[in-house]
Motif scaffolding. Structure first.
Motif, short mmCIF file in Angstrom:
data_model
loop_
_atom_site.label_atom_id
_atom_site.label_comp_id
_atom_site.label_asym_id
_atom_site.label_seq_id
_atom_site.Cartn_x
_atom_site.Cartn_y
_atom_site.Cartn_z
N UNK A 114 0.85 -1.18 0.00
CA UNK A 114 0.00 0.00 0.00
C UNK A 114 0.90 1.24 0.00
N UNK A 115 0.79 2.05 -1.03
CA UNK A 115 1.60 3.27 -1.17
C UNK A 115 3.09 2.98 -0.98
N UNK A 116 3.58 1.98 -1.67
CA UNK A 116 5.00 1.60 -1.65
C UNK A 116 5.50 1.09 -0.31
N UNK A 117 4.61 0.68 0.55
CA UNK A 117 4.99 0.07 1.83
C UNK A 117 4.33 -1.31 1.92
N UNK A 118 5.01 -2.22 2.58
CA UNK A 118 4.53 -3.59 2.68
C UNK A 118 3.96 -3.85 4.07
N UNK A 119 2.84 -4.59 4.08
CA UNK A 119 2.16 -4.91 5.32
C UNK A 119 1.84 -6.41 5.35
N UNK A 120 1.75 -6.94 6.55
CA UNK A 120 1.29 -8.31 6.77
C UNK A 120 0.01 -8.24 7.57
N UNK A 121 -0.95 -9.04 7.18
CA UNK A 121 -2.11 -9.25 8.03
C UNK A 121 -2.11 -10.75 8.33
N UNK A 122 -2.20 -11.10 9.59
CA UNK A 122 -2.08 -12.50 10.00
C UNK A 122 -2.91 -12.72 11.27
N UNK A 123 -3.15 -13.98 11.60
CA UNK A 123 -3.85 -14.25 12.85
C UNK A 123 -2.86 -14.82 13.85
N UNK A 124 -3.15 -14.55 15.12
CA UNK A 124 -2.28 -14.98 16.21
C UNK A 124 -3.09 -15.01 17.49
N UNK A 125 -2.58 -15.72 18.46
CA UNK A 125 -3.24 -15.74 19.77
C UNK A 125 -3.11 -14.37 20.41
N UNK A 132 -7.72 -16.66 22.90
CA UNK A 132 -8.44 -16.47 21.64
C UNK A 132 -7.47 -15.96 20.58
N UNK A 133 -7.86 -16.11 19.34
CA UNK A 133 -7.04 -15.63 18.24
C UNK A 133 -7.68 -14.36 17.66
N UNK A 134 -6.86 -13.53 17.06
CA UNK A 134 -7.35 -12.31 16.42
C UNK A 134 -6.43 -11.97 15.26
N UNK A 135 -6.91 -11.10 14.41
CA UNK A 135 -6.11 -10.63 13.28
C UNK A 135 -5.18 -9.52 13.75
N UNK A 136 -3.99 -9.51 13.18
CA UNK A 136 -2.97 -8.50 13.46
C UNK A 136 -2.56 -7.87 12.14
N UNK A 137 -2.29 -6.59 12.17
CA UNK A 137 -1.81 -5.86 11.00
C UNK A 137 -0.43 -5.34 11.35
N UNK A 138 0.57 -5.65 10.53
CA UNK A 138 1.95 -5.26 10.83
C UNK A 138 2.58 -4.57 9.63
N UNK A 139 3.33 -3.52 9.90
CA UNK A 139 4.12 -2.82 8.88
C UNK A 139 5.46 -3.55 8.78
N UNK A 140 5.80 -3.96 7.58
CA UNK A 140 7.02 -4.74 7.35
C UNK A 140 8.08 -3.87 6.69
N UNK A 141 9.28 -3.83 7.27
CA UNK A 141 10.39 -3.14 6.63
C UNK A 141 10.82 -4.00 5.45
#
Length: 157
Positions: A114-125, A132-141
């Motif tokens: 998104x706009x020349x930056x990379x992100x991960x969306x993943x699930x984790x405890x 419980x598990x939930x979705x996480x959004x992370x900015x990746x270098x």
């Protein structure tokens, strides 16, 4: 009486399956014919060095006509996110990186740009007692593949 219950149960299961089937567009119901209707142009196996079980992968365009691939790595009772860089022919061109999300239960990352930056969306405890598990959004270098920041998307609503 048992026969009537079993027949009713069987009919209910068939009805649910039929409704489920019919609720999808025809193009998705016929996915097994996808090569014939033009959805799938080509399939190719991608090998990741030193990983015997990469699963649930996602691919995104990367720099200089390359691709970046995210995938899940299962190791005994843990799961991790891996990243690998591929050339234009989908061959791995450098060893994969295990992404440090400060957890051994991260799963099924989807990478996107998104706009020349990379992100991960993943699930984790979640870091709370009930696990419980939930979705996480992370900015990746995109140079060293380290997480710059992450946000838990669970709002406890």
């Amino acid at each position: 009486m048992k026969t009537k219950i079993l027949i009713s149960l069987f009919a209910a299961i068939l009805l649910v399956k039929a409704l489920f089937y019919l609720s999808y567009p025809k193009i998705l119901r016929e996915f097994d014919k996808s090569d014939k209707i033009g959805i799938v142009k080509k399939t190719q196996e991608i090998k990741i060095q030193n990983i015997s079980n990469p699963i649930n992968a996602c691919i995104e365009n990367y720099k200089d006509n390359k691709y970046i691939l995210s995938f899940r790595i299962n190791e005994s009772s843990s799961s991790f996110i891996g990243i690998s860089i591929l050339d234009q022919n989908f061959n791995e061109i450098q060893p994969f990186s295990k992404i440090d999300v400060k957890s051994s239960t991260a799963e099924d990352a989807r990478i996107f740009k998104f706009k020349n930056e990379y992100f991960l969306i993943y699930n984790d405890k979640l870091p709370i007692e009930h696990l419980c598990r939930a979705m996480h959004l992370a900015k990746l270098n995109d140079k060293n593949f380290k997480i710059e920041y992450k946000t838990i998307l669970d709002q406890h609503i």
